[in-house]
Scaffold this motif. Structure first.
Motif, PDB file in Angstrom:
ATOM      1  N   ALA A 122     -46.094  -8.070 -50.462  1.00  0.00           N
ATOM      2  CA  ALA A 122     -47.218  -7.462 -49.738  1.00  0.00           C
ATOM      3  C   ALA A 122     -46.882  -7.292 -48.260  1.00  0.00           C
ATOM      4  O   ALA A 122     -47.310  -6.314 -47.626  1.00  0.00           O
ATOM      5  CB  ALA A 122     -48.467  -8.312 -49.912  1.00  0.00           C
ATOM      6  N   GLU A 123     -46.113  -8.216 -47.701  1.00  0.00           N
ATOM      7  CA  GLU A 123     -45.733  -8.112 -46.290  1.00  0.00           C
ATOM      8  C   GLU A 123     -44.977  -6.814 -46.018  1.00  0.00           C
ATOM      9  O   GLU A 123     -45.165  -6.187 -44.977  1.00  0.00           O
ATOM     10  CB  GLU A 123     -44.872  -9.304 -45.869  1.00  0.00           C
ATOM     11  N   TYR A 124     -44.127  -6.388 -46.954  1.00  0.00           N
ATOM     12  CA  TYR A 124     -43.398  -5.127 -46.777  1.00  0.00           C
ATOM     13  C   TYR A 124     -44.381  -3.968 -46.628  1.00  0.00           C
ATOM     14  O   TYR A 124     -44.250  -3.140 -45.732  1.00  0.00           O
ATOM     15  CB  TYR A 124     -42.447  -4.867 -47.956  1.00  0.00           C
ATOM     16  N   TYR A 125     -45.359  -3.895 -47.523  1.00  0.00           N
ATOM     17  CA  TYR A 125     -46.315  -2.785 -47.505  1.00  0.00           C
ATOM     18  C   TYR A 125     -47.180  -2.809 -46.245  1.00  0.00           C
ATOM     19  O   TYR A 125     -47.493  -1.761 -45.679  1.00  0.00           O
ATOM     20  CB  TYR A 125     -47.177  -2.796 -48.770  1.00  0.00           C
ATOM     21  N   ARG A 126     -47.542  -4.008 -45.809  1.00  0.00           N
ATOM     22  CA  ARG A 126     -48.312  -4.133 -44.568  1.00  0.00           C
ATOM     23  C   ARG A 126     -47.476  -3.645 -43.390  1.00  0.00           C
ATOM     24  O   ARG A 126     -47.952  -2.872 -42.557  1.00  0.00           O
ATOM     25  CB  ARG A 126     -48.741  -5.582 -44.361  1.00  0.00           C
ATOM     26  N   LEU A 127     -46.212  -4.058 -43.312  1.00  0.00           N
ATOM     27  CA  LEU A 127     -45.327  -3.606 -42.239  1.00  0.00           C
ATOM     28  C   LEU A 127     -45.116  -2.098 -42.280  1.00  0.00           C
ATOM     29  O   LEU A 127     -45.080  -1.439 -41.237  1.00  0.00           O
ATOM     30  CB  LEU A 127     -43.973  -4.312 -42.338  1.00  0.00           C
ATOM     31  N   ARG A 129     -47.179   0.164 -43.347  1.00  0.00           N
ATOM     32  CA  ARG A 129     -48.375   0.843 -42.830  1.00  0.00           C
ATOM     33  C   ARG A 129     -48.387   0.820 -41.299  1.00  0.00           C
ATOM     34  O   ARG A 129     -48.688   1.828 -40.662  1.00  0.00           O
ATOM     35  CB  ARG A 129     -49.647   0.213 -43.399  1.00  0.00           C
ATOM     36  N   TRP A 130     -48.058  -0.315 -40.700  1.00  0.00           N
ATOM     37  CA  TRP A 130     -47.980  -0.412 -39.243  1.00  0.00           C
ATOM     38  C   TRP A 130     -46.858   0.487 -38.705  1.00  0.00           C
ATOM     39  O   TRP A 130     -47.032   1.178 -37.701  1.00  0.00           O
ATOM     40  CB  TRP A 130     -47.756  -1.858 -38.792  1.00  0.00           C
TER      41      TRP A 130
END
Length: 159
Positions: A122-127, A129-130
């Motif tokens: 999930a951290e990859y997808y959050r990064l 998006r940013w």
């Protein structure tokens, strides 16, 4: 002759910032849309390398050549279009520096997913998006700097 050499370096640097930024964005987006951690890790490795080789070089040279050109041409760094360019350069850097860190982190997360035979976290997808969101103001600022360099408009209240 020296003036034109510095001007050429400055113009090439601006083109590198614009072109490298657009290219990096395109390749990272395509790799992300394909969703393959191997492709993402490989593209991100190349993108980070390109940022350090090309973008960072241009980032260092632009203020040096730009300041020299402005002063040599009789412009003050406080003249409207020059001051606006400097402000946009700072804005671009404020978005670019975190983006480079995000690219390195996404690269590492994709590599870890490969090593552990896992899905992207999930951290990859959050990064991502940013990273995607940060690209718009940075790219718009570079486009605006390009326009300011070419048009050299009078900017009320700054001139």
């Amino acid at each position: 002759m020296f003036y034109f050499l510095v001007k050429m370096v400055h113009i090439i640097g601006a083109a590198v910032l614009l072109g490298t930024g657009a290219g990096i964005a395109f390749f990272m987006l395509v790799a992300h849309l394909r969703g393959d951690p191997r492709e993402i890790a490989g593209v991100a490795r190349t993108v980070v390398l390109a940022d350090f080789l090309f973008t960072a070089t241009a980032v260092i040279l632009q203020p040096i050549t730009g300041t020299w050109l402005a002063c040599s041409s009789g412009y003050s760094l406080g003249d409207g279009w020059v001051a606006a360019s400097i402000a946009l350069y700072v804005v671009t850097g404020a978005f670019w520096l975190p983006v480079v860190w995000m690219q390195m982190r996404m690269r590492d997360l994709a590599a870890r997913a490969i090593e552990t035979d896992a899905k992207l976290p999930a951290e990859y997808y959050r990064l991502f998006r940013w990273w995607f969101a940060f690209g718009f103001p940075a790219f718009a600022a570079v486009l605006a700097m390009f326009w300011l360099m070419i048009a050299r408009p009078t900017i009320p209240y700054w001139d």
